[in-house]
Motif scaffolding. Structure first.
Motif, mmCIF file in Angstrom:
data_model
loop_
_atom_site.group_PDB
_atom_site.id
_atom_site.type_symbol
_atom_site.label_atom_id
_atom_site.label_comp_id
_atom_site.label_asym_id
_atom_site.label_seq_id
_atom_site.Cartn_x
_atom_site.Cartn_y
_atom_site.Cartn_z
ATOM 1 N N THR A 38 17.884 42.009 79.903
ATOM 2 C CA THR A 38 17.320 40.660 79.875
ATOM 3 C C THR A 38 16.181 40.574 80.890
ATOM 4 O OG1 THR A 38 18.785 39.800 81.597
ATOM 5 C CG2 THR A 38 19.601 39.729 79.318
ATOM 6 N N VAL A 39 15.395 39.518 80.798
ATOM 7 C CA VAL A 39 14.328 39.308 81.775
ATOM 8 C C VAL A 39 14.932 39.121 83.167
ATOM 9 C CG1 VAL A 39 12.424 37.793 82.470
ATOM 10 C CG2 VAL A 39 12.752 38.358 80.056
ATOM 11 N N SER A 40 16.094 38.524 83.234
ATOM 12 C CA SER A 40 16.783 38.361 84.528
ATOM 13 C C SER A 40 17.130 39.714 85.124
ATOM 14 C CB SER A 40 18.052 37.524 84.351
ATOM 15 O OG SER A 40 17.745 36.214 83.957
ATOM 16 N N ASP A 41 17.584 40.636 84.277
ATOM 17 C CA ASP A 41 17.893 41.991 84.751
ATOM 18 C C ASP A 41 16.643 42.652 85.326
ATOM 19 O OD1 ASP A 41 20.522 41.771 83.870
ATOM 20 O OD2 ASP A 41 20.042 42.585 81.888
ATOM 21 N N LEU A 42 15.524 42.501 84.611
ATOM 22 C CA LEU A 42 14.272 43.090 85.082
ATOM 23 C C LEU A 42 13.847 42.472 86.405
ATOM 24 C CD1 LEU A 42 12.167 43.315 81.792
ATOM 25 C CD2 LEU A 42 13.282 45.173 83.002
ATOM 26 N N TYR A 52 8.338 34.310 88.078
ATOM 27 C CA TYR A 52 7.112 35.044 88.395
ATOM 28 C C TYR A 52 6.763 36.025 87.274
ATOM 29 C CZ TYR A 52 3.608 37.479 91.175
ATOM 30 O OH TYR A 52 2.437 38.020 91.636
ATOM 31 N N ILE A 53 7.777 36.661 86.696
ATOM 32 C CA ILE A 53 7.540 37.570 85.571
ATOM 33 C C ILE A 53 6.956 36.802 84.388
ATOM 34 C CG2 ILE A 53 8.676 39.013 83.822
ATOM 35 C CD1 ILE A 53 10.531 40.029 85.965
ATOM 36 N N TYR A 54 7.447 35.575 84.205
ATOM 37 C CA TYR A 54 6.951 34.762 83.091
ATOM 38 C C TYR A 54 5.495 34.334 83.276
ATOM 39 C CZ TYR A 54 11.460 34.360 80.723
ATOM 40 O OH TYR A 54 12.619 34.621 80.035
ATOM 41 N N LYS A 55 4.956 34.517 84.474
ATOM 42 C CA LYS A 55 3.535 34.250 84.666
ATOM 43 C C LYS A 55 2.665 35.304 83.973
ATOM 44 C CE LYS A 55 3.676 31.773 89.098
ATOM 45 N NZ LYS A 55 3.194 31.773 90.512
ATOM 46 N N PHE A 56 3.285 36.463 83.712
ATOM 47 C CA PHE A 56 2.545 37.581 83.120
ATOM 48 C C PHE A 56 2.998 37.901 81.696
ATOM 49 C CE2 PHE A 56 2.275 38.017 87.664
ATOM 50 C CZ PHE A 56 0.951 38.359 87.871
ATOM 51 N N PHE A 57 4.242 37.614 81.392
ATOM 52 C CA PHE A 57 4.783 37.893 80.058
ATOM 53 C C PHE A 57 5.632 36.714 79.619
ATOM 54 C CE2 PHE A 57 4.143 41.996 82.083
ATOM 55 C CZ PHE A 57 3.421 42.688 81.122
ATOM 56 N N GLU A 58 5.422 36.254 78.401
ATOM 57 C CA GLU A 58 6.135 35.073 77.946
ATOM 58 C C GLU A 58 7.552 35.360 77.480
ATOM 59 O OE1 GLU A 58 4.653 34.732 73.306
ATOM 60 O OE2 GLU A 58 3.510 33.702 74.855
ATOM 61 N N SER A 59 7.899 36.639 77.305
ATOM 62 C CA SER A 59 9.237 36.988 76.829
ATOM 63 C C SER A 59 9.500 38.471 77.051
ATOM 64 C CB SER A 59 9.362 36.684 75.328
ATOM 65 O OG SER A 59 8.451 37.496 74.599
ATOM 66 N N LYS A 60 10.750 38.863 76.817
ATOM 67 C CA LYS A 60 11.082 40.283 76.883
ATOM 68 C C LYS A 60 10.336 41.054 75.807
ATOM 69 C CE LYS A 60 14.921 42.096 75.261
ATOM 70 N NZ LYS A 60 16.331 42.547 75.063
ATOM 71 N N GLN A 61 10.193 40.432 74.644
ATOM 72 C CA GLN A 61 9.462 41.100 73.569
ATOM 73 C C GLN A 61 8.025 41.387 73.975
ATOM 74 O OE1 GLN A 61 9.722 39.514 69.529
ATOM 75 N NE2 GLN A 61 7.575 40.053 69.171
ATOM 76 N N ALA A 62 7.406 40.460 74.704
ATOM 77 C CA ALA A 62 6.027 40.669 75.149
ATOM 78 C C ALA A 62 5.928 41.896 76.046
ATOM 79 C CB ALA A 62 5.516 39.431 75.878
ATOM 80 N N ILE A 63 6.935 42.099 76.881
ATOM 81 C CA ILE A 63 6.970 43.292 77.731
ATOM 82 C C ILE A 63 7.150 44.532 76.859
ATOM 83 C CG2 ILE A 63 8.210 44.486 79.578
ATOM 84 C CD1 ILE A 63 9.018 41.723 80.651
ATOM 85 N N GLY A 64 8.087 44.436 75.918
ATOM 86 C CA GLY A 64 8.311 45.551 75.003
ATOM 87 C C GLY A 64 7.075 45.877 74.201
ATOM 88 N N GLU A 65 6.345 44.851 73.768
ATOM 89 C CA GLU A 65 5.125 45.068 72.997
ATOM 90 C C GLU A 65 4.079 45.816 73.811
ATOM 91 O OE1 GLU A 65 3.250 42.708 70.155
ATOM 92 O OE2 GLU A 65 4.761 41.132 70.227
#
Length: 203
Positions: A38-42, A52-65
């Motif tokens: 999960t984003v919390s795990d990251l 703070y992570i959501y400032k750069f990626f809107e979701s876990k999928q966005a990171i995966g993409e």
């Protein structure tokens, strides 16, 4: 490579924190898998807050993409280099079959945890995958057009129809979900398929 891969990212693309998040996420996915993270795990593993992570990626999928897009760019770079080594259109086509298969195997099956990202991307038709498929089609059409101009390939069949048919023949070796069922044929299959395709393209 000049092509861009659409991803759902926020903030400046070249921001070092963004790169740090991607590097940490890649390692986390390698250990725990994409589906179970999960984003919390990251956030915990990186030491950032989830906000703070959501400032750069809107979701876990966005990171995966973003991770997936990097892998796809690597594959394209390898294939483009292989194709550029020859001026002969038939040989370019052979190299496409071979290089795409080898690069996909190496990048997507070397690490089964990261394979989960590729599987999700293919299943859910992520924008990065759709852009990748478009680039494959574009390269195919360029090689076919060069072959028609050189007299190596027939010209009667519409170019787009021919390119689509060849892409469908290549697809079991391009799509990570399909490739896992073709592992027994990855050594000889691309060569045999390309030979068959080239015979069908003879003028």
């Amino acid at each position: 490579m000049n092509s861009t891969y659409p991803t759902s990212a926020r903030g400046p693309a070249d921001h070092e924190v963004r790169d740090q998040i991607l590097a940490a996420a890649t390692e986390h996915f390698r250990h725990y898998g994409y589906a179970k993270t999960t984003v919390s795990d990251l956030a915990k593993s990186i030491g950032f807050s989830k906000a703070y992570i959501y400032k750069f990626f809107e979701s876990k999928q966005a990171i995966g993409e973003a991770i997936c897009a990097t892998c796809l760019r690597q594959i394209e770079t390898e294939v483009s280099a292989a194709v550029a080594e020859t001026d002969l259109p038939p040989e370019k086509l052979r190299r496409m079959f071979k290089a795409y298969t080898e690069a996909t195997l190496r990048l997507l099956f070397h690490d089964r945890k990261l394979y989960e990202i590729a599987a999700s991307a293919a299943t859910e038709h992520w924008p990065s995958v759709l852009a990748y498929e478009e680039r494959i089609g574009k390269l195919l059409r360029e090689v076919l057009q060069a072959g028609r101009q050189s007299g190596d390939f027939e010209r009667k069949t519409p170019l787009d129809e021919t390119a689509t048919a060849i892409y469908l023949a290549m697809r079991p070796y391009l799509n990570p979900l399909l490739l896992q069922y073709s592992l027994d044929y990855t050594e000889d299959g691309p060569t045999q398929l390309s030979s068959l395709v080239l015979r069908s393209l003879s003028p």
